[in-house]
Design a protein around this motif. Sequence first.
Motif, PDB file in Angstrom:
ATOM      1  N   THR A   1       0.850  -1.186   0.000  1.00 40.62           N
ATOM      2  CA  THR A   1       0.000   0.000   0.000  1.00 40.62           C
ATOM      3  C   THR A   1       0.885   1.235   0.000  1.00 40.62           C
ATOM      4  O   THR A   1       2.116   1.121   0.114  1.00 40.62           O
ATOM      5  CB  THR A   1      -0.961  -0.004   1.198  1.00 40.62           C
ATOM      6  N   ASP A   2       0.280   2.418  -0.103  1.00 40.69           N
ATOM      7  CA  ASP A   2       1.076   3.629  -0.243  1.00 40.69           C
ATOM      8  C   ASP A   2       1.308   4.317   1.100  1.00 40.69           C
ATOM      9  O   ASP A   2       0.724   3.964   2.130  1.00 40.69           O
ATOM     10  CB  ASP A   2       0.454   4.579  -1.255  1.00 40.69           C
ATOM     11  N   ALA A   3       2.149   5.339   1.061  1.00 40.90           N
ATOM     12  CA  ALA A   3       2.566   6.016   2.289  1.00 40.90           C
ATOM     13  C   ALA A   3       1.397   6.708   2.984  1.00 40.90           C
ATOM     14  O   ALA A   3       1.327   6.732   4.219  1.00 40.90           O
ATOM     15  CB  ALA A   3       3.658   7.033   1.975  1.00 40.90           C
ATOM     16  N   ASP A   4       0.465   7.288   2.234  1.00 45.41           N
ATOM     17  CA  ASP A   4      -0.651   7.973   2.860  1.00 45.41           C
ATOM     18  C   ASP A   4      -1.536   7.001   3.632  1.00 45.41           C
ATOM     19  O   ASP A   4      -2.011   7.321   4.732  1.00 45.41           O
ATOM     20  CB  ASP A   4      -1.475   8.715   1.815  1.00 45.41           C
ATOM     21  N   HIS A   5      -1.737   5.808   3.082  1.00 44.01           N
ATOM     22  CA  HIS A   5      -2.524   4.779   3.777  1.00 44.01           C
ATOM     23  C   HIS A   5      -1.818   4.355   5.066  1.00 44.01           C
ATOM     24  O   HIS A   5      -2.460   4.152   6.103  1.00 44.01           O
ATOM     25  CB  HIS A   5      -2.744   3.582   2.855  1.00 44.01           C
ATOM     26  N   VAL A   6      -0.486   4.230   5.010  1.00 46.91           N
ATOM     27  CA  VAL A   6       0.283   3.889   6.204  1.00 46.91           C
ATOM     28  C   VAL A   6       0.093   4.970   7.269  1.00 46.91           C
ATOM     29  O   VAL A   6      -0.159   4.673   8.443  1.00 46.91           O
ATOM     30  CB  VAL A   6       1.773   3.714   5.862  1.00 46.91           C
ATOM     31  N   ALA A   7       0.218   6.239   6.879  1.00 48.37           N
ATOM     32  CA  ALA A   7       0.063   7.337   7.831  1.00 48.37           C
ATOM     33  C   ALA A   7      -1.331   7.331   8.454  1.00 48.37           C
ATOM     34  O   ALA A   7      -1.482   7.520   9.673  1.00 48.37           O
ATOM     35  CB  ALA A   7       0.337   8.666   7.141  1.00 48.37           C
ATOM     36  N   GLN A   8      -2.366   7.097   7.644  1.00 44.87           N
ATOM     37  CA  GLN A   8      -3.734   7.039   8.166  1.00 44.87           C
ATOM     38  C   GLN A   8      -3.891   5.907   9.176  1.00 44.87           C
ATOM     39  O   GLN A   8      -4.527   6.072  10.224  1.00 44.87           O
ATOM     40  CB  GLN A   8      -4.725   6.857   7.013  1.00 44.87           C
ATOM     41  N   ALA A   9      -3.295   4.745   8.879  1.00 47.08           N
ATOM     42  CA  ALA A   9      -3.397   3.594   9.791  1.00 47.08           C
ATOM     43  C   ALA A   9      -2.693   3.875  11.106  1.00 47.08           C
ATOM     44  O   ALA A   9      -3.156   3.449  12.177  1.00 47.08           O
ATOM     45  CB  ALA A   9      -2.817   2.350   9.120  1.00 47.08           C
ATOM     46  N   LEU A  10      -1.580   4.577  11.063  1.00 46.97           N
ATOM     47  CA  LEU A  10      -0.861   4.938  12.287  1.00 46.97           C
ATOM     48  C   LEU A  10      -1.669   5.929  13.123  1.00 46.97           C
ATOM     49  O   LEU A  10      -1.736   5.829  14.343  1.00 46.97           O
ATOM     50  CB  LEU A  10       0.503   5.528  11.931  1.00 46.97           C
ATOM     51  N   GLU A  11      -2.294   6.875  12.454  1.00 40.78           N
ATOM     52  CA  GLU A  11      -3.073   7.892  13.160  1.00 40.78           C
ATOM     53  C   GLU A  11      -4.327   7.315  13.815  1.00 40.78           C
ATOM     54  O   GLU A  11      -4.708   7.736  14.913  1.00 40.78           O
ATOM     55  CB  GLU A  11      -3.448   9.007  12.177  1.00 40.78           C
ATOM     56  N   THR A  12      -4.948   6.345  13.160  1.00 45.13           N
ATOM     57  CA  THR A  12      -6.173   5.758  13.706  1.00 45.13           C
ATOM     58  C   THR A  12      -5.899   4.515  14.530  1.00 45.13           C
ATOM     59  O   THR A  12      -6.794   4.046  15.244  1.00 45.13           O
ATOM     60  CB  THR A  12      -7.154   5.404  12.575  1.00 45.13           C
ATOM     61  N   GLY A  13      -4.682   3.967  14.441  1.00 48.50           N
ATOM     62  CA  GLY A  13      -4.321   2.773  15.201  1.00 48.50           C
ATOM     63  C   GLY A  13      -3.619   3.140  16.488  1.00 48.50           C
ATOM     64  O   GLY A  13      -4.267   3.548  17.463  1.00 48.50           O
ATOM     65  N   PRO A  14      -2.289   3.090  16.521  1.00 47.44           N
ATOM     66  CA  PRO A  14      -1.597   3.506  17.753  1.00 47.44           C
ATOM     67  C   PRO A  14      -1.900   4.950  18.135  1.00 47.44           C
ATOM     68  O   PRO A  14      -2.024   5.287  19.302  1.00 47.44           O
ATOM     69  CB  PRO A  14      -0.117   3.316  17.397  1.00 47.44           C
ATOM     70  N   GLY A  15      -2.001   5.843  17.131  1.00 43.51           N
ATOM     71  CA  GLY A  15      -2.307   7.247  17.391  1.00 43.51           C
ATOM     72  C   GLY A  15      -1.059   8.113  17.405  1.00 43.51           C
ATOM     73  O   GLY A  15       0.056   7.627  17.576  1.00 43.51           O
ATOM     74  N   THR A  16      -1.253   9.405  17.224  1.00 42.63           N
ATOM     75  CA  THR A  16      -0.140  10.355  17.176  1.00 42.63           C
ATOM     76  C   THR A  16      -0.429  11.560  18.067  1.00 42.63           C
ATOM     77  O   THR A  16      -1.578  11.840  18.400  1.00 42.63           O
ATOM     78  CB  THR A  16       0.122  10.842  15.739  1.00 42.63           C
ATOM     79  N   ASP A  17       0.641  12.262  18.437  1.00 43.76           N
ATOM     80  CA  ASP A  17       0.542  13.485  19.232  1.00 43.76           C
ATOM     81  C   ASP A  17       1.506  14.521  18.656  1.00 43.76           C
ATOM     82  O   ASP A  17       2.621  14.161  18.238  1.00 43.76           O
ATOM     83  CB  ASP A  17       0.917  13.233  20.698  1.00 43.76           C
ATOM     84  N   ARG A  18       1.098  15.783  18.674  1.00 41.73           N
ATOM     85  CA  ARG A  18       2.018  16.865  18.327  1.00 41.73           C
ATOM     86  C   ARG A  18       2.800  17.215  19.583  1.00 41.73           C
ATOM     87  O   ARG A  18       2.231  17.535  20.615  1.00 41.73           O
ATOM     88  CB  ARG A  18       1.249  18.074  17.812  1.00 41.73           C
ATOM     89  N   LEU A  19       4.113  17.118  19.522  1.00 42.29           N
ATOM     90  CA  LEU A  19       4.968  17.270  20.687  1.00 42.29           C
ATOM     91  C   LEU A  19       5.463  18.709  20.822  1.00 42.29           C
ATOM     92  O   LEU A  19       5.446  19.468  19.856  1.00 42.29           O
ATOM     93  CB  LEU A  19       6.160  16.324  20.576  1.00 42.29           C
ATOM     94  N   PRO A  20       5.894  19.108  22.023  1.00 47.45           N
ATOM     95  CA  PRO A  20       6.487  20.443  22.189  1.00 47.45           C
ATOM     96  C   PRO A  20       7.631  20.638  21.198  1.00 47.45           C
ATOM     97  O   PRO A  20       8.462  19.747  20.988  1.00 47.45           O
ATOM     98  CB  PRO A  20       7.008  20.417  23.630  1.00 47.45           C
ATOM     99  N   GLY A  21       7.655  21.785  20.554  1.00 44.84           N
ATOM    100  CA  GLY A  21       8.658  22.042  19.534  1.00 44.84           C
ATOM    101  C   GLY A  21       8.195  21.704  18.143  1.00 44.84           C
ATOM    102  O   GLY A  21       8.888  21.997  17.161  1.00 44.84           O
ATOM    103  N   GLY A  22       7.033  21.033  18.018  1.00 50.70           N
ATOM    104  CA  GLY A  22       6.458  20.787  16.702  1.00 50.70           C
ATOM    105  C   GLY A  22       6.677  19.416  16.125  1.00 50.70           C
ATOM    106  O   GLY A  22       6.127  19.100  15.066  1.00 50.70           O
ATOM    107  N   ALA A  23       7.487  18.558  16.767  1.00 53.14           N
ATOM    108  CA  ALA A  23       7.717  17.205  16.239  1.00 53.14           C
ATOM    109  C   ALA A  23       6.434  16.389  16.349  1.00 53.14           C
ATOM    110  O   ALA A  23       5.528  16.679  17.150  1.00 53.14           O
ATOM    111  CB  ALA A  23       8.850  16.526  16.992  1.00 53.14           C
TER     112      ALA A  23
END
Length: 249
Positions: free
Chosen positions: A211-233
């Motif tokens: 699959t493509d990179a955008d699908h991977v990013a979506q799965a990460l965001e809806t699966g383990p999940g993501t956070d915007r960290l101090p400093g912008g990372a």
Amino acid sequence: MQDGPSYTELFTQRGSSYDQAMLAWPQARAQEFAQVIAAAGVTPGMTVADVPAGGGYLRGFLPAGCRWIGHEPCADFTNHRTGAAEAARPLLPLPFADDEADAAISLAGVHHLADKRDLFADIRRITRPGGKFALSDVARGTPTAHFLDGFVGDYNSTGHEGEFLDDSTLAELEQAGWRILSAELRHFHWVFPDRAAMAGFCRRLFDICKTDADHVAQALETGPGTDRLPGGALGLRWSLMTIVSENAL
């Protein structure tokens, strides 16, 4: 070993892709390495065993003056660096002397072993009396486990059926002669400059080729999940069960 592909068979196929991810984003998993090194009580001057060692990534995070002794059965992690065609090596017995290590670490590798007892016993053999063994790996039933056996298994080159850590792992360690000191689910982030880097790292690390990179990013965001960290990372939520035990002999 599990009925599916063995550790060596899996990483003969995708070890070089894993290594390329770690070389391209060497600090992405810094929090993961830091927590297991701290759990093992590593201090400058210690000899630290690392099994299975992958491409030797732990070595770069150890305190100054430590002696790293790593064993990796699958040479495909690093064959691509030199173009050499090193053959796979047996996992056991470990190529170290009795009591050679002051501490031992096993990070994110044993969930590819169904029966871990022989490995635990041989790690105890090479660890001095009173030395600690920090085992840090995916715990059964966690979002990390679901992502690996779900999305990664569906879209990578080998599938994924993890033999994840649970209460039986504590029993296996005790059967191998270890005294359990603590067992804790540790939460931390894999850290990236942006969404594209996160997707690129995980595509290579897990050899997600269907699959493509955008699908991977979506799965990460809806699966383990993501956070915007101090400093912008961008932080990808990740968790491992970290079990610390002691060679009481």
